[in-house]
Design a protein around this motif. Sequence first.
Motif, mmCIF file in Angstrom:
data_model
loop_
_atom_site.group_PDB
_atom_site.id
_atom_site.type_symbol
_atom_site.label_atom_id
_atom_site.label_comp_id
_atom_site.label_asym_id
_atom_site.label_seq_id
_atom_site.Cartn_x
_atom_site.Cartn_y
_atom_site.Cartn_z
ATOM 1 N N THR A 63 3.295 -17.910 51.874
ATOM 2 C CA THR A 63 2.043 -18.494 51.022
ATOM 3 C C THR A 63 2.102 -18.186 49.933
ATOM 4 O O THR A 63 2.265 -18.280 48.607
ATOM 5 N N GLU A 64 1.840 -16.801 49.656
ATOM 6 C CA GLU A 64 1.077 -16.000 48.565
ATOM 7 C C GLU A 64 3.079 -15.422 47.933
ATOM 8 O O GLU A 64 2.432 -15.465 46.355
ATOM 9 N N LEU A 65 3.817 -15.213 49.057
ATOM 10 C CA LEU A 65 5.360 -15.139 48.191
ATOM 11 C C LEU A 65 5.184 -16.134 47.466
ATOM 12 O O LEU A 65 6.124 -15.943 46.201
ATOM 13 N N SER A 66 5.625 -17.492 47.995
ATOM 14 C CA SER A 66 6.161 -18.453 47.295
ATOM 15 C C SER A 66 5.443 -18.959 46.228
ATOM 16 O O SER A 66 5.527 -19.555 45.030
ATOM 17 N N SER A 67 3.640 -18.711 46.300
ATOM 18 C CA SER A 67 3.064 -18.969 45.308
ATOM 19 C C SER A 67 3.742 -18.161 44.249
ATOM 20 O O SER A 67 3.852 -18.169 43.030
ATOM 21 N N TYR A 68 3.801 -16.876 43.923
ATOM 22 C CA TYR A 68 4.568 -16.053 43.035
ATOM 23 C C TYR A 68 5.210 -16.800 42.496
ATOM 24 O O TYR A 68 6.197 -16.511 41.440
ATOM 25 N N ALA A 69 6.524 -16.471 43.204
ATOM 26 C CA ALA A 69 8.161 -17.067 42.973
ATOM 27 C C ALA A 69 7.662 -18.172 42.143
ATOM 28 O O ALA A 69 8.408 -18.586 40.934
ATOM 29 N N ALA A 70 6.949 -19.535 42.563
ATOM 30 C CA ALA A 70 6.850 -20.594 41.864
ATOM 31 C C ALA A 70 6.153 -20.516 40.097
ATOM 32 O O ALA A 70 7.483 -20.872 39.449
#
Length: 231
Positions: A63-70
């Motif tokens: 969830t953290e990494l996908s948020s940063y990527a988005a």
Amino acid sequence: MSRPIMSKATALKISRAQFDINKIRFFDFLNYKFRFLFFCWFDLPCYFISKGQYNFAARVACTELSSYAAMYFLARWNFKPTLFVFLLPFAILRLGLMIGNWGQHALVDDVDPDSDFRSSVTLIDVPSNRFYLNDGYHTSHHLNPLRHWRDHPHAFLTAKDRYSNEGALVFQIIDYLEITYRLSTKNYIYLARQLVLIGSQVGMSQEELAAMLRLKTRKFSEKEIAIELKK
């Protein structure tokens, strides 16, 4: 709704290894803030892995990494809307969360820092309980991180005798943000006035209560921290 809990040793390390509350420095807080802002994706999964909670570790990391990527790709596509809709709210919210989190864990008992009762706080009669999922019942959250937010008041009332016997800290009409502010300005008398006196606290003067709270902000030595982290 339940929230992941950091270990008591980690809370001790955050509150004491990096900060002396009686000599709080702006750059120390920035270090604390930006560590959470940029390394939560790493620190929190590592904690869950150390506890064998691999499912939580994977969920947090994803969830953290996908948020940063988005946010990164949205910013590249159209920066201005992304800045005001995602980036600034993200940074401001996490700043507020860290100011509050610091207040939750700043008062650490020097005799028994691992105590869920003596090294965390409970807030009653505060807006955060009414509007933010009973966030003030932080000791109850430490005692059972998976306890549903609706069950915290009942759990607190059921265990009130144990809270009293264990020397728990219960405040009223003050939120975590203000606790952080009062600690940073060393206004222990004000904090003492907001205490709900239980157990051995009953009969103590305002000055004695303030001295007790000040003692809970004493900076631990590196040796003491190393001992606690080994437990």
